[in-house]
Design a protein around this motif. Structure first.
Motif, mmCIF file in Angstrom:
data_model
loop_
_atom_site.group_PDB
_atom_site.id
_atom_site.type_symbol
_atom_site.label_atom_id
_atom_site.label_comp_id
_atom_site.label_asym_id
_atom_site.label_seq_id
_atom_site.Cartn_x
_atom_site.Cartn_y
_atom_site.Cartn_z
ATOM 1 N N MET A 6 19.205 -27.711 -1.631
ATOM 2 C CA MET A 6 18.286 -26.581 -1.530
ATOM 3 C C MET A 6 17.989 -26.087 -2.935
ATOM 4 S SD MET A 6 16.897 -24.168 0.697
ATOM 5 C CE MET A 6 17.967 -23.976 2.103
ATOM 6 N N GLY A 8 15.238 -23.348 -5.230
ATOM 7 C CA GLY A 8 14.343 -22.209 -5.103
ATOM 8 C C GLY A 8 13.011 -22.467 -5.758
ATOM 9 N N LEU A 12 5.695 -21.432 -3.221
ATOM 10 C CA LEU A 12 5.912 -22.531 -2.278
ATOM 11 C C LEU A 12 4.695 -23.430 -2.117
ATOM 12 C CD1 LEU A 12 8.099 -20.781 0.448
ATOM 13 C CD2 LEU A 12 8.820 -22.424 -1.293
ATOM 14 N N VAL A 33 7.359 -27.331 7.294
ATOM 15 C CA VAL A 33 7.732 -25.931 7.097
ATOM 16 C C VAL A 33 8.509 -25.494 8.320
ATOM 17 C CG1 VAL A 33 6.885 -23.588 6.732
ATOM 18 C CG2 VAL A 33 5.686 -25.521 5.681
ATOM 19 N N ARG A 36 11.645 -20.375 9.025
ATOM 20 C CA ARG A 36 11.905 -19.410 7.943
ATOM 21 C C ARG A 36 10.945 -19.571 6.773
ATOM 22 N NH1 ARG A 36 18.457 -19.570 7.618
ATOM 23 N NH2 ARG A 36 18.837 -18.635 9.641
ATOM 24 N N ARG A 38 10.637 -22.296 4.884
ATOM 25 C CA ARG A 38 11.142 -23.228 3.877
ATOM 26 C C ARG A 38 10.460 -24.581 4.021
ATOM 27 N NH1 ARG A 38 17.339 -22.338 5.538
ATOM 28 N NH2 ARG A 38 16.360 -23.070 7.448
ATOM 29 N N MET A 49 15.352 -29.244 0.567
ATOM 30 C CA MET A 49 14.774 -28.019 1.099
ATOM 31 C C MET A 49 14.387 -27.119 -0.064
ATOM 32 S SD MET A 49 17.611 -27.586 4.110
ATOM 33 C CE MET A 49 16.829 -26.218 4.940
ATOM 34 N N THR A 51 12.861 -23.197 -1.000
ATOM 35 C CA THR A 51 12.703 -21.872 -0.435
ATOM 36 C C THR A 51 12.548 -20.819 -1.520
ATOM 37 O OG1 THR A 51 13.699 -20.314 1.137
ATOM 38 C CG2 THR A 51 15.196 -21.362 -0.403
ATOM 39 N N LYS A 52 12.003 -19.692 -1.148
ATOM 40 C CA LYS A 52 12.071 -18.522 -2.029
ATOM 41 C C LYS A 52 13.505 -17.986 -1.904
ATOM 42 C CE LYS A 52 7.334 -17.125 -2.180
ATOM 43 N NZ LYS A 52 6.820 -16.291 -3.235
ATOM 44 N N ILE A 54 16.652 -15.912 -1.108
ATOM 45 C CA ILE A 54 16.803 -14.889 -0.071
ATOM 46 C C ILE A 54 17.188 -13.529 -0.642
ATOM 47 C CG2 ILE A 54 17.322 -16.524 1.750
ATOM 48 C CD1 ILE A 54 20.273 -15.770 1.474
#
Length: 124
Positions: A6, A8, A12, A33, A36, A38, A49, A51-52, A54
């Motif tokens: 994962m 960041g 995105l 996607v 959530r 991601r 993965m 993601t922004k 959390i």
């Protein structure tokens, strides 16, 4: 050993353009996607993965970290490198080249600064 990696991203959509292009160059599918928001990429049994964060803070690249991606041939590595630089990635290290162990390797930073490497299996 790993179930997934994962990372960041602060953007995105920009990340999706970069990773869709680079994985397509390796013969992989576009990202999906999840519920959530991601991005998830499945390739050769692995999962990447994106993601922004959390915690709401900006995403930053891992200092000293590299994500290695398997490629079937040197032509795939070169296509991956070209797709990455055309979609916001930055070429780093040396140009794509064969290493002394027989693997063919290229390095990029994605648009968020994460260090990536695509490589073929070593001949030795």
């Amino acid at each position: 050993m790993f179930t997934h990696i994962m990372i960041g991203s602060n953007d995105l959509e920009r990340a999706r353009g970069f990773y869709d292009a680079t994985f397509a160059a390796l013969g992989g599918p576009r990202g999906e996607v999840d519920a959530r928001g991601r991005l998830i990429y499945f390739h050769e049994g692995g999962r990447l993965m994106i993601t922004k964060p959390i915690d709401g803070k900006p995403a930053t690249a891992a200092n000293g970290g590299t994500i290695g991606i398997a490629a079937p041939t040197s032509a795939h590595v070169q296509a991956w490198h070209a797709a990455g630089t055309a979609h916001g990635g930055t070429a780093i290290e040396s140009p794509p080249a064969e290493r002394s162990n027989g693997s063919f390797v290229a390095y990029l930073r994605d648009p968020d600064g994460n260090k990536l490497s695509a490589r073929t299996a070593a001949n030795r």
